[in-house]
Design a protein around this motif. Structure first.
Motif, PDB file in Angstrom:
ATOM      1  N   GLY A   1       0.709  -0.976  -0.208  1.00 15.38           N
ATOM      2  CA  GLY A   1      -0.109   0.002  -0.021  1.00 15.38           C
ATOM      3  C   GLY A   1       0.606   1.423   0.003  1.00 15.38           C
ATOM      4  O   GLY A   1       0.590   1.688  -1.165  1.00 15.38           O
TER       5      GLY A   1
ATOM      6  N   THR B   1       2.360   1.727  -3.324  1.00 15.98           N
ATOM      7  CA  THR B   1       1.641   1.963  -5.053  1.00 15.98           C
ATOM      8  C   THR B   1       0.993   3.468  -4.722  1.00 15.98           C
ATOM      9  O   THR B   1       0.950   3.971  -5.497  1.00 15.98           O
ATOM     10  CB  THR B   1      -0.301   1.496  -4.692  1.00 15.98           C
ATOM     11  OG1 THR B   1       0.675   0.073  -4.802  1.00 15.98           O
ATOM     12  CG2 THR B   1      -1.070   1.785  -5.825  1.00 15.98           C
ATOM     13  N   ARG B   2       0.640   4.072  -2.955  1.00 14.00           N
ATOM     14  CA  ARG B   2       0.262   5.546  -2.876  1.00 14.00           C
ATOM     15  C   ARG B   2       0.969   6.349  -3.275  1.00 14.00           C
ATOM     16  O   ARG B   2       1.141   7.465  -4.079  1.00 14.00           O
ATOM     17  CB  ARG B   2      -0.836   5.415  -1.413  1.00 14.00           C
ATOM     18  CG  ARG B   2       0.637   4.932  -0.735  1.00 14.00           C
ATOM     19  CD  ARG B   2      -0.933   5.490   1.063  1.00 14.00           C
ATOM     20  NE  ARG B   2      -1.570   6.944   1.217  1.00 14.00           N
ATOM     21  CZ  ARG B   2      -0.452   7.809   1.134  1.00 14.00           C
ATOM     22  NH1 ARG B   2       0.559   8.316   1.496  1.00 14.00           N
ATOM     23  NH2 ARG B   2      -2.245   8.583   1.291  1.00 14.00           N
ATOM     24  N   ASN B   3       2.499   5.708  -3.384  1.00 13.27           N
ATOM     25  CA  ASN B   3       3.407   7.030  -2.855  1.00 13.27           C
ATOM     26  C   ASN B   3       4.071   7.346  -4.435  1.00 13.27           C
ATOM     27  O   ASN B   3       4.199   8.240  -5.030  1.00 13.27           O
ATOM     28  CB  ASN B   3       4.840   6.589  -2.474  1.00 13.27           C
ATOM     29  CG  ASN B   3       4.718   7.461  -0.923  1.00 13.27           C
ATOM     30  OD1 ASN B   3       3.981   8.361  -0.400  1.00 13.27           O
ATOM     31  ND2 ASN B   3       4.256   6.801   0.101  1.00 13.27           N
TER      32      ASN B   3
ATOM     33  N   ARG C   1       1.529   9.481  -6.651  1.00 15.45           N
ATOM     34  CA  ARG C   1       1.833  10.920  -5.997  1.00 15.45           C
ATOM     35  C   ARG C   1       1.848  11.427  -7.934  1.00 15.45           C
ATOM     36  O   ARG C   1       1.491  12.471  -8.043  1.00 15.45           O
ATOM     37  CB  ARG C   1       3.205  10.774  -5.888  1.00 15.45           C
ATOM     38  CG  ARG C   1       2.377  10.553  -3.877  1.00 15.45           C
ATOM     39  CD  ARG C   1       3.731  11.295  -3.650  1.00 15.45           C
ATOM     40  NE  ARG C   1       3.777  10.712  -2.060  1.00 15.45           N
ATOM     41  CZ  ARG C   1       2.537  11.699  -0.582  1.00 15.45           C
ATOM     42  NH1 ARG C   1       1.457  12.237  -1.606  1.00 15.45           N
ATOM     43  NH2 ARG C   1       2.324  10.783   0.173  1.00 15.45           N
TER      44      ARG C   1
ATOM     45  N   ASP D   1      -1.376  12.535  -8.735  1.00 15.54           N
ATOM     46  CA  ASP D   1      -2.395  13.177  -8.267  1.00 15.54           C
ATOM     47  C   ASP D   1      -1.658  14.017  -8.554  1.00 15.54           C
ATOM     48  O   ASP D   1      -2.098  15.686  -8.625  1.00 15.54           O
ATOM     49  CB  ASP D   1      -1.961  12.502  -6.862  1.00 15.54           C
ATOM     50  CG  ASP D   1      -2.785  11.685  -6.308  1.00 15.54           C
ATOM     51  OD1 ASP D   1      -3.720  11.680  -6.710  1.00 15.54           O
ATOM     52  OD2 ASP D   1      -2.338  10.173  -5.707  1.00 15.54           O
TER      53      ASP D   1
ATOM     54  N   ARG E   1      -9.781  11.206   0.274  1.00 21.32           N
ATOM     55  CA  ARG E   1      -8.927  10.315  -0.897  1.00 21.32           C
ATOM     56  C   ARG E   1      -8.421  10.786  -1.775  1.00 21.32           C
ATOM     57  O   ARG E   1      -9.442  11.292  -2.636  1.00 21.32           O
ATOM     58  CB  ARG E   1      -9.740   8.932  -0.849  1.00 21.32           C
ATOM     59  CG  ARG E   1      -9.267   7.745   0.690  1.00 21.32           C
ATOM     60  CD  ARG E   1      -9.851   6.859   0.759  1.00 21.32           C
ATOM     61  NE  ARG E   1     -11.289   6.791  -0.064  1.00 21.32           N
ATOM     62  CZ  ARG E   1     -12.402   5.273  -0.760  1.00 21.32           C
ATOM     63  NH1 ARG E   1     -12.048   4.689   0.299  1.00 21.32           N
ATOM     64  NH2 ARG E   1     -13.483   5.508  -0.450  1.00 21.32           N
TER      65      ARG E   1
ATOM     66  N   GLY F   1      -4.311   8.266  -5.665  1.00 19.29           N
ATOM     67  CA  GLY F   1      -3.447   7.328  -5.282  1.00 19.29           C
ATOM     68  C   GLY F   1      -3.978   6.355  -3.373  1.00 19.29           C
ATOM     69  O   GLY F   1      -3.535   5.411  -3.703  1.00 19.29           O
ATOM     70  N   ASP F   2      -4.133   7.098  -2.670  1.00 18.90           N
ATOM     71  CA  ASP F   2      -5.560   6.307  -2.043  1.00 18.90           C
ATOM     72  C   ASP F   2      -6.503   5.155  -2.014  1.00 18.90           C
ATOM     73  O   ASP F   2      -6.612   3.915  -1.498  1.00 18.90           O
ATOM     74  CB  ASP F   2      -5.679   7.123  -0.913  1.00 18.90           C
ATOM     75  CG  ASP F   2      -5.025   8.077  -0.139  1.00 18.90           C
ATOM     76  OD1 ASP F   2      -4.182   7.331   0.597  1.00 18.90           O
ATOM     77  OD2 ASP F   2      -5.156   9.158   0.478  1.00 18.90           O
TER      78      ASP F   2
ATOM     79  N   ALA G   1      -4.280   1.745  -3.872  1.00 15.46           N
ATOM     80  CA  ALA G   1      -3.883   1.447  -3.270  1.00 15.46           C
ATOM     81  C   ALA G   1      -4.637   1.104  -2.078  1.00 15.46           C
ATOM     82  O   ALA G   1      -4.464   0.073  -1.170  1.00 15.46           O
ATOM     83  CB  ALA G   1      -2.518   2.199  -2.426  1.00 15.46           C
TER      84      ALA G   1
ATOM     85  N   THR H   1      -5.625   2.710   0.825  1.00 11.55           N
ATOM     86  CA  THR H   1      -5.356   3.177   1.468  1.00 11.55           C
ATOM     87  C   THR H   1      -6.624   4.315   2.249  1.00 11.55           C
ATOM     88  O   THR H   1      -7.186   4.558   1.505  1.00 11.55           O
ATOM     89  CB  THR H   1      -4.413   3.680   1.743  1.00 11.55           C
ATOM     90  OG1 THR H   1      -4.331   4.354   0.751  1.00 11.55           O
ATOM     91  CG2 THR H   1      -2.548   2.610   1.479  1.00 11.55           C
TER      92      THR H   1
END
Length: 230
Positions: free
Chosen positions: A108, A111-113, A116, A119, A139, A142-143, A146, A148
Motif C-alpha cells: 500500500g 502504490t500510494r506514493n 503521486r 495526483d 482520498r 493514490g489512496d 492502493a 488506503t
C-alpha cells in the motif's frame, strides 16, 4: 461537495478481528500541512548534506542526486510502511492505514506514493485535490488505487468494554472448553457492536435460556462466576 468533505469525515471499518472502528478521515487541509512539513524536512536535509558534498566535485554531485531521489521517494514509502506515518503526518497526528483499519504495509505504501506522479498533475497536486474533495473520505487517487486511508491518530474501538459486577452460575455443568468459550466471549464481546454481541450470545441460547441483550448480560455474569468473581 460539502463542508465536511473539505475538513474531516468519519468512516466506520470492521477490522479482520471483527472490531468496528470509527476512523476520523483527514481532509485535504491537514494533509497539505503535513506534506509541507515533510517538504521542509527533506529540503533541510538536502541543504545540510550539500555543503560537505560540494567538496567532492563530480562524485559529490552524483551522491547528491541519489540522495535527492531517495528523499523524494523512499522517505515516504519507508516511513509509512514501517511506522504508518511520515514525520509530517506525525506532527499533524495523522496516520496511513489500509481500508480495513490494518497497517498499510509495503504494498500500500509503495502504490500510494508512486501514484503521486498522477495526483500532482497538471501542477500543485490538482488531480489529487479534486479527487479528495469529491471523495467522501478525502482520498486522493493514490489512496483509492492502493486501498488506503489517511486518518487522525485518535482512532479507537467504538464500544468501550462494559463492566458487569454480577455473577451467575451456569444452569448446567460446563466442559473445560465450554468454560473457556464463555470467558473468551466476556473478554472480547465488549469490543463488538451490540448486534454482533447478541448474535453470538444467541448461539448458546440453551445455556442462557434467553436471547437479546439479556442473554449477553447472562454470559458476562457466568464468566464472572467461572473466574471466581462472586
Amino acid at each position: 461537495m460539502t463542508a465536511a468533505t473539505m475538513l474531516d469525515t468519519y468512516r466506520e471499518v470492521v477490522t479482520p478481528e471483527g472490531v468496528p472502528l470509527q476512523l476520523r478521515a483527514a481532509g485535504p487541509l491537514p494533509r497539505a500541512v503535513a506534506w509541507l512539513v515533510d517538504l521542509a524536512i527533506r529540503g533541510a536535509a538536502l541543504m545540510l548534506l550539500s555543503f560537505p558534498l560540494m567538496l567532492l566535485d563530480e562524485l559529490g554531485r552524483g551522491i547528491y542526486l541519489a540522495l535527492m531521489f531517495l528523499l523524494n521517494w523512499a522517505y515516504a514509502i519507508v516511513l509509512e510502511a514501517v511506522w504508518g506515518q511520515t514525520l509530517g503526518k506525525r506532527a499533524m497526528g495523522l496516520r496511513v492505514i489500509a481500508r480495513d483499519g490494518a497497517p498499510v504495509g509495503w504494498s500500500g505504501a509503495v502504490t500510494r506514493n508512486l501514484l503521486r506522479t498522477v495526483d500532482m498533475l497538471p501542477f500543485g497536486y490538482a488531480v489529487g485535490l479534486v479527487s479528495s474533495l469529491f471523495d467522501a473520505h478525502g482520498r486522493r487517487l493514490g489512496d483509492l488505487v492502493a486501498g488506503t486511508l489517511v486518518v487522525h491518530g485518535d482512532a479507537s474501538p467504538r464500544h468501550a468494554p462494559a463492566t458487569i459486577d454480577s455473577a451467575l452460575p451456569p444452569p448446567v455443568p460446563l466442559q473445560p472448553q465450554e468454560q473457556s468459550a464463555v470467558i473468551a466471549f466476556a473478554e472480547r464481546a465488549p469490543l463488538l457492536s451490540p448486534a454482533r454481541q447478541q448474535e453470538l450470545a444467541g448461539i448458546v441460547t440453551p445455556l442462557t435460556e434467553t436471547d437479546g441483550q439479556v442473554g449477553v448480560l447472562r454470559l458476562y455474569a457466568m464468566a464472572n462466576w467461572l473466574l471466581g468473581r462472586r
